[in-house]
Write an enzyme that holds these catalytic residues in place. Structure first.
Site, mmCIF file in Angstrom:
data_model
loop_
_atom_site.group_PDB
_atom_site.id
_atom_site.type_symbol
_atom_site.label_atom_id
_atom_site.label_comp_id
_atom_site.label_asym_id
_atom_site.label_seq_id
_atom_site.Cartn_x
_atom_site.Cartn_y
_atom_site.Cartn_z
ATOM 1 N N ASN A 11 -16.440 -110.442 -3.815
ATOM 2 C CA ASN A 11 -17.502 -111.418 -2.761
ATOM 3 C C ASN A 11 -17.242 -110.528 -1.406
ATOM 4 O OD1 ASN A 11 -18.155 -112.862 -0.721
ATOM 5 N ND2 ASN A 11 -18.525 -114.729 -2.128
ATOM 6 N N ASP A 13 -18.994 -111.328 1.559
ATOM 7 C CA ASP A 13 -19.561 -112.100 2.526
ATOM 8 C C ASP A 13 -18.779 -111.987 3.960
ATOM 9 O OD1 ASP A 13 -21.270 -113.175 0.705
ATOM 10 O OD2 ASP A 13 -20.182 -115.097 0.656
ATOM 11 N N HIS A 14 -17.489 -111.847 3.820
ATOM 12 C CA HIS A 14 -16.658 -112.013 5.089
ATOM 13 C C HIS A 14 -16.533 -110.509 5.725
ATOM 14 C CE1 HIS A 14 -16.413 -116.229 4.561
ATOM 15 N NE2 HIS A 14 -15.924 -116.203 3.451
ATOM 16 N N ARG A 22 -19.835 -109.455 16.551
ATOM 17 C CA ARG A 22 -20.114 -108.734 17.639
ATOM 18 C C ARG A 22 -21.720 -108.247 17.418
ATOM 19 N NH1 ARG A 22 -16.027 -106.254 20.617
ATOM 20 N NH2 ARG A 22 -14.830 -107.873 21.103
ATOM 21 N N HIS A 47 -23.441 -114.077 -0.946
ATOM 22 C CA HIS A 47 -23.920 -115.395 -0.609
ATOM 23 C C HIS A 47 -24.900 -115.448 0.641
ATOM 24 C CE1 HIS A 47 -23.367 -120.132 -0.090
ATOM 25 N NE2 HIS A 47 -24.782 -119.702 -0.111
ATOM 26 N N ARG A 49 -26.491 -117.422 2.775
ATOM 27 C CA ARG A 49 -26.888 -118.909 3.384
ATOM 28 C C ARG A 49 -27.978 -119.094 4.157
ATOM 29 N NH1 ARG A 49 -21.453 -121.284 2.707
ATOM 30 N NH2 ARG A 49 -22.514 -123.260 3.522
ATOM 31 N N ARG A 53 -25.160 -117.015 8.166
ATOM 32 C CA ARG A 53 -23.643 -116.776 9.052
ATOM 33 C C ARG A 53 -23.527 -115.655 8.643
ATOM 34 N NH1 ARG A 53 -20.384 -121.998 6.983
ATOM 35 N NH2 ARG A 53 -22.421 -122.855 7.455
ATOM 36 N N HIS A 54 -23.465 -115.133 7.547
ATOM 37 C CA HIS A 54 -22.438 -113.786 7.310
ATOM 38 C C HIS A 54 -23.957 -113.028 6.593
ATOM 39 C CE1 HIS A 54 -21.980 -116.093 3.550
ATOM 40 N NE2 HIS A 54 -21.044 -116.656 3.892
ATOM 41 N N GLU A 74 -25.677 -115.481 -4.892
ATOM 42 C CA GLU A 74 -25.232 -116.800 -4.577
ATOM 43 C C GLU A 74 -26.275 -117.409 -3.967
ATOM 44 O OE1 GLU A 74 -21.438 -117.835 -3.223
ATOM 45 O OE2 GLU A 74 -20.410 -116.591 -4.655
ATOM 46 N N THR A 104 -17.220 -123.575 4.400
ATOM 47 C CA THR A 104 -17.285 -122.968 3.077
ATOM 48 C C THR A 104 -17.780 -123.880 1.957
ATOM 49 O OG1 THR A 104 -16.243 -121.352 1.388
ATOM 50 C CG2 THR A 104 -14.814 -123.301 2.298
ATOM 51 N N THR A 105 -18.087 -123.266 0.914
ATOM 52 C CA THR A 105 -18.753 -124.139 -0.221
ATOM 53 C C THR A 105 -17.742 -125.241 -0.460
ATOM 54 O OG1 THR A 105 -19.954 -122.197 -0.630
ATOM 55 C CG2 THR A 105 -20.171 -124.416 -2.321
ATOM 56 N N GLU A 155 -19.748 -121.451 -13.210
ATOM 57 C CA GLU A 155 -18.551 -120.595 -12.474
ATOM 58 C C GLU A 155 -17.853 -122.383 -12.114
ATOM 59 O OE1 GLU A 155 -19.055 -117.607 -9.651
ATOM 60 O OE2 GLU A 155 -17.690 -118.345 -8.453
ATOM 61 N N HIS A 199 -12.989 -119.119 -5.887
ATOM 62 C CA HIS A 199 -12.945 -119.923 -4.529
ATOM 63 C C HIS A 199 -11.532 -120.049 -4.110
ATOM 64 C CE1 HIS A 199 -13.841 -122.066 -1.042
ATOM 65 N NE2 HIS A 199 -15.294 -121.665 -1.195
ATOM 66 N N GLY A 200 -11.339 -119.262 -3.230
ATOM 67 C CA GLY A 200 -9.732 -119.566 -2.566
ATOM 68 C C GLY A 200 -8.714 -118.826 -3.251
ATOM 69 N N GLY A 221 -13.383 -113.115 -2.568
ATOM 70 C CA GLY A 221 -13.859 -112.702 -1.475
ATOM 71 C C GLY A 221 -12.797 -112.987 -0.190
ATOM 72 N N HIS A 222 -12.758 -113.931 0.251
ATOM 73 C CA HIS A 222 -11.957 -114.121 1.643
ATOM 74 C C HIS A 222 -10.765 -113.340 1.538
ATOM 75 C CE1 HIS A 222 -9.982 -116.474 4.657
ATOM 76 N NE2 HIS A 222 -11.060 -116.380 5.506
HETATM 77 N N1 PXP Z 1 -17.516 -118.192 -6.162
HETATM 78 C C1 PXP Z 1 -18.425 -118.893 -5.282
HETATM 79 C C2 PXP Z 1 -19.703 -119.591 -6.036
HETATM 80 C C3 PXP Z 1 -18.633 -118.956 -4.014
HETATM 81 O O1 PXP Z 1 -19.429 -119.685 -3.091
HETATM 82 C C4 PXP Z 1 -17.446 -118.155 -3.250
HETATM 83 C C5 PXP Z 1 -17.229 -118.428 -1.820
HETATM 84 O O2 PXP Z 1 -18.573 -117.722 -1.285
HETATM 85 C C6 PXP Z 1 -16.523 -117.530 -3.907
HETATM 86 C C7 PXP Z 1 -16.679 -117.564 -5.259
HETATM 87 C C8 PXP Z 1 -15.376 -116.751 -3.490
HETATM 88 O O3 PXP Z 1 -14.527 -117.468 -2.789
HETATM 89 P P1 PXP Z 1 -13.391 -116.916 -1.666
HETATM 90 O O4 PXP Z 1 -14.290 -116.080 -0.726
HETATM 91 O O5 PXP Z 1 -12.617 -118.093 -1.337
HETATM 92 O O6 PXP Z 1 -12.739 -115.984 -2.640
#
Ligand code: PXP
Length: 257
Positions: A11, A13-14, A22, A47, A49, A53-54, A74, A104-105, A155, A199-200, A221-222
């Site tokens: 992922n 996104d970040h 910036r 994702h 959104r 935001r990202h 997403e 976050t979600t 998921e 997630h996480g 991702g994060h």
């Molecule tokens: N899966 C889904 C559906 C998510 O919404 C996210 C966060 O955007 C992730 C996975 C990845 O989560 P993380 O960025 O915490 O690894």
């Protein structure tokens, strides 16, 4: 039983979060997606959104045009996002709940309570040849609702498990949250749903999840983008890939269950 391959969806996104701090174009999430491919990712997740935001609309367009890996788009179940998905036709669309104020979600989609609102989204995405995935908590009622909606993929939200793991990786709460994921993954298989999770997840918390044999894809991702600050994105992804593969072959999940 033969061991099934566990895919890694990265992922990005970040990367866009940092760029947007910036403005301008650096760092570019599309370049990160290319690096993820070179490092062994099996897919890219982004994702879009509602508040942008990202990831931006243009990022999605460029990802579709220039990335060979499958894109997991997403999206919230809104008319605007459906239109964008149908325009770009990504490999997969993962429907997530979205609240404007959240960081976050938080929590999974209420596929059971919101089934009638979700059905037209699932149907139209599927009709367009997009593989639908529902991001749900590891609960029986949500899995059964996903199946009734005809989604081929779920998921499982690993956020509660990862939160408990950070507090105390050997604590009762982490064990209970992991047990929920183990049970939900087994039920997904029984119901004929392909099971993903995310997630996480971190290098440590990923191990027991990667070992659950019926989970076929993790989206991360994060943590990877954070690690990239220290070791670079390719190295962070390669390390995650190795840890996942090792945990898979060790079969930790089966022992924990
Ligand atoms: N899966 C889904 C559906 C998510 O919404 C996210 C966060 O955007 C992730 C996975 C990845 O989560 P993380 O960025 O915490 O690894």
């Amino acid at each position: 039983m033969t061991q099934r391959y566990l895919r890694l969806g990265v992922n990005i996104d970040h990367v866009a979060t940092i760029r947007n701090a910036r403005g301008g174009g650096h760092p570019d999430p599309v370049r990160a997606a290319r690096q993820a491919a070179a490092a062994g990712a099996d897919g890219i997740t982004a994702h879009l959104r509602e508040d942008r935001r990202h990831i931006s609309d243009d990022d999605i367009r460029r990802l579709i045009e220039s990335i060979e890996l499958p894109l997991n788009f997403e999206m919230a179940a809104t008319g605007e996002m459906l239109k964008i998905a149908l325009q770009h036709r990504p490999h997969a669309a993962c429907i997530v709940p979205e609240k404007r104020q959240e960081v976050t979600t938080e929590g999974g989609l209420d596929a059971a309570g919101g089934a009638s609102a979700l059905r037209p989204y699932c149907d139209q995405l599927a009709d367009a040849g997009i593989r639908v995935s529902l991001f749900i908590d590891p609960d029986r009622i949500q899995l059964e609702a996903a199946r009734a909606l005809g989604a081929p993929v779920v998921e499982l939200h690993t956020g509660a498990y990862c939160g408990a793991f950070i507090e105390d990786m050997n604590g009762a709460r982490a064990k209970a949250e992991l047990a929920r994921i183990v049970a939900a993954a087994a039920l997904a298989e029984e119901l004929g749903l392909e099971c993903h999770a995310g997630h996480g997840l971190t290098f440590d918390s990923v191990k027991p999840v990667a070992a659950i044999p019926s989970i076929l894809e993790l989206n991360i991702g994060h943590f990877l983008v954070g690690e990239a600050i220290y070791v670079g994105l390719e190295a962070a992804i390669k390390r995650m890939r190795n840890i996942m593969d090792q945990a898979r072959s060790d079969g930790l999940g089966a022992r924990i269950a």
